[in-house]
Design an enzyme around this catalytic site. Sequence first.
Site, PDB file in Angstrom:
ATOM      1  CD  GLU A   1      -6.184  -4.405   4.876  1.00 48.73           C
ATOM      2  OE1 GLU A   1      -6.032  -4.111   6.089  1.00 48.73           O
ATOM      3  OE2 GLU A   1      -6.608  -3.607   4.027  1.00 48.73           O
TER       4      GLU A   1
ATOM      5  CD  GLN B   1       0.516  -2.022   3.973  1.00 47.75           C
ATOM      6  OE1 GLN B   1       1.414  -1.464   3.361  1.00 47.75           O
ATOM      7  NE2 GLN B   1      -0.583  -1.376   4.334  1.00 47.75           N
TER       8      GLN B   1
ATOM      9  CG  ASN C   1      -9.507  -1.157   2.088  1.00 52.02           C
ATOM     10  OD1 ASN C   1      -9.078  -2.283   2.328  1.00 52.02           O
ATOM     11  ND2 ASN C   1      -9.411  -0.164   2.952  1.00 52.02           N
ATOM     12  CD  GLU C   2     -10.199  -2.046   6.504  1.00 51.12           C
ATOM     13  OE1 GLU C   2     -10.106  -0.882   6.956  1.00 51.12           O
ATOM     14  OE2 GLU C   2      -9.463  -2.975   6.890  1.00 51.12           O
TER      15      GLU C   2
ATOM     16  CG  ASN D   1      -7.637   2.614   5.511  1.00 52.41           C
ATOM     17  OD1 ASN D   1      -8.453   1.724   5.287  1.00 52.41           O
ATOM     18  ND2 ASN D   1      -7.195   2.884   6.723  1.00 52.41           N
TER      19      ASN D   1
ATOM     20  CE1 TYR E   1      -3.398  -5.861   9.507  1.00 54.20           C
ATOM     21  CE2 TYR E   1      -5.607  -4.922   9.491  1.00 54.20           C
ATOM     22  CZ  TYR E   1      -4.411  -5.171   8.854  1.00 54.20           C
ATOM     23  OH  TYR E   1      -4.211  -4.745   7.565  1.00 54.20           O
TER      24      TYR E   1
ATOM     25  CD  GLU F   1      -2.855   1.173   2.428  1.00 57.71           C
ATOM     26  OE1 GLU F   1      -3.648   2.122   2.559  1.00 57.71           O
ATOM     27  OE2 GLU F   1      -2.855   0.178   3.181  1.00 57.71           O
TER      28      GLU F   1
END
Length: 511
Positions: free
Chosen positions: A292, A351, A172-173, A72, A244, A27
């Site tokens: 992710e 990442q 994304n999200e 993001n 996460y 990213e």
Amino acid sequence: MRDVHVRLHAGVAIGDTDPRLFGAFVEHLGRCVYGGIYEPEHPTADARGFRQDVLALVRELAPTIMRYPGGNFVSGYNWEDGVGPVANRPKRLDLAWLSTETNEFGTNEFIDWCRLAGTEPMLAVNLGTRGADAARQFLEYCNHPHGTTLSDLRRAHGWDAPHGVKFWCLGNEMDGPWQMHARTAEEYGRIAVETAKMMKWVDPSIELAACGSSGRNMPTFGTWERTVLEHCFDHVEYISLHTYLNNYAGDIPAFLASPDLMDTFIEEVVSIDDSVAAEKRSAKRIMLSFDEWNVWYRTRRNRADRTLPGWPVAPPILEEVYSMADALAFGGACISLLNHADRVKAACLAQLVNVIAPIMTEDGGPAWRQTIFYPFAQMSHFGRGRVLRAEIDSPVYDARYFDPRGEQDLYFPVTAAFLKLAAVQDQNGGLTLFALNRHLTEPMPMTVALTGFTNKTIRAARALHHPDLHATNTRDAPDTVRPTALDGVSIAGDTLRATLPPASWNVIRLG
């Protein structure tokens, strides 16, 4: 600890791992791109500015697919800014990470880097500040051969052949209030289905992933997935999941148990997906893209702590330094992914470099492996094949896992077996066991009953273990934590025996 018993049968499988299960994520965030994979002034940089020391470590890590450009970041990204002559590319404020984006590195550079790294590109489209029209134009620029303004623009930029990108993420999200132009499930479902239709009209060969909710403890979880799939079920192949793992509470047993909640998350999303299929009387099955996942907590807590003032270029943010304990929880997540290979067909470690990453670099200096590098590399190299269903008889323990992202029920109860294990049989009949001993102080005598296997020679046995669970790898001590030989592994007849060190990640290969 009493003996732990495992039973494996060569003919009893969960499913085959998809090559895309072993992916990662780049990213435009911090030093992931600039100072990570791309640093033209670095002594090892090639003519394109790609750091060759990082490329060597990426090849060793062996990720199979790479998600880009966010994250993001993508919800405010204009893909046109990152193509064409570098000198003409605009500099933009990035609201996701309060940074300045130079756009020196863009789509075509990313595609070239993927080819050199030996990994498949995965691209995300902006469904935050933009929409379906920009997405289908981005696809046309990348994949259409020639004869249109956008495809010929790519050729004028120096890339005659189409990029042939097959895997695309629809935003994304999008349920996250931190996201640029967050949407409700209805709003996102509508734009996702219209974007998917148009993109597949441009290139019917592509595969698409719709956004799931941003996490299992989001208030939107469950209803979001159902609503989104009711809109775009017929037009997408995947739905995304993000997780996460953390140790905010400083409770290592609970931390090591947290991958079991990742198992629960996967199984809940599968149930939701299949219930939508049942309502539609459809035999189609939506697969999962866990695009992710990682351990992340030291640099995560709030937006102010994750950014630097003054709109800097490539600031050193989110640079998590991973410990031995982090590597153990990370290994547990690897096992969770393997043990759901029937439905998790793509996954991306978030990442790749510097930003919550297995690889760290110094600007102008060396690159080194973090502790989490090793479980991923071993999973990627030896986890490709048929995942077998293991029957495990192990003592268990109860824990309460603290995750502050949710608005309620911040503590999640979990009962975890001290042994977490995945078994993968390769195409030649070889077998790899990935085994996590979650007991912090006691070695684990493990007996594995092997039924139906013909290749039962021990090829290698390695353990990732360190007496200090807070030990890390650094620039000056890059090999503090690394795999070493696991001694005492033996096979007699159809029985394998091993003793796993306390608090250890172990890989035993037969064949």
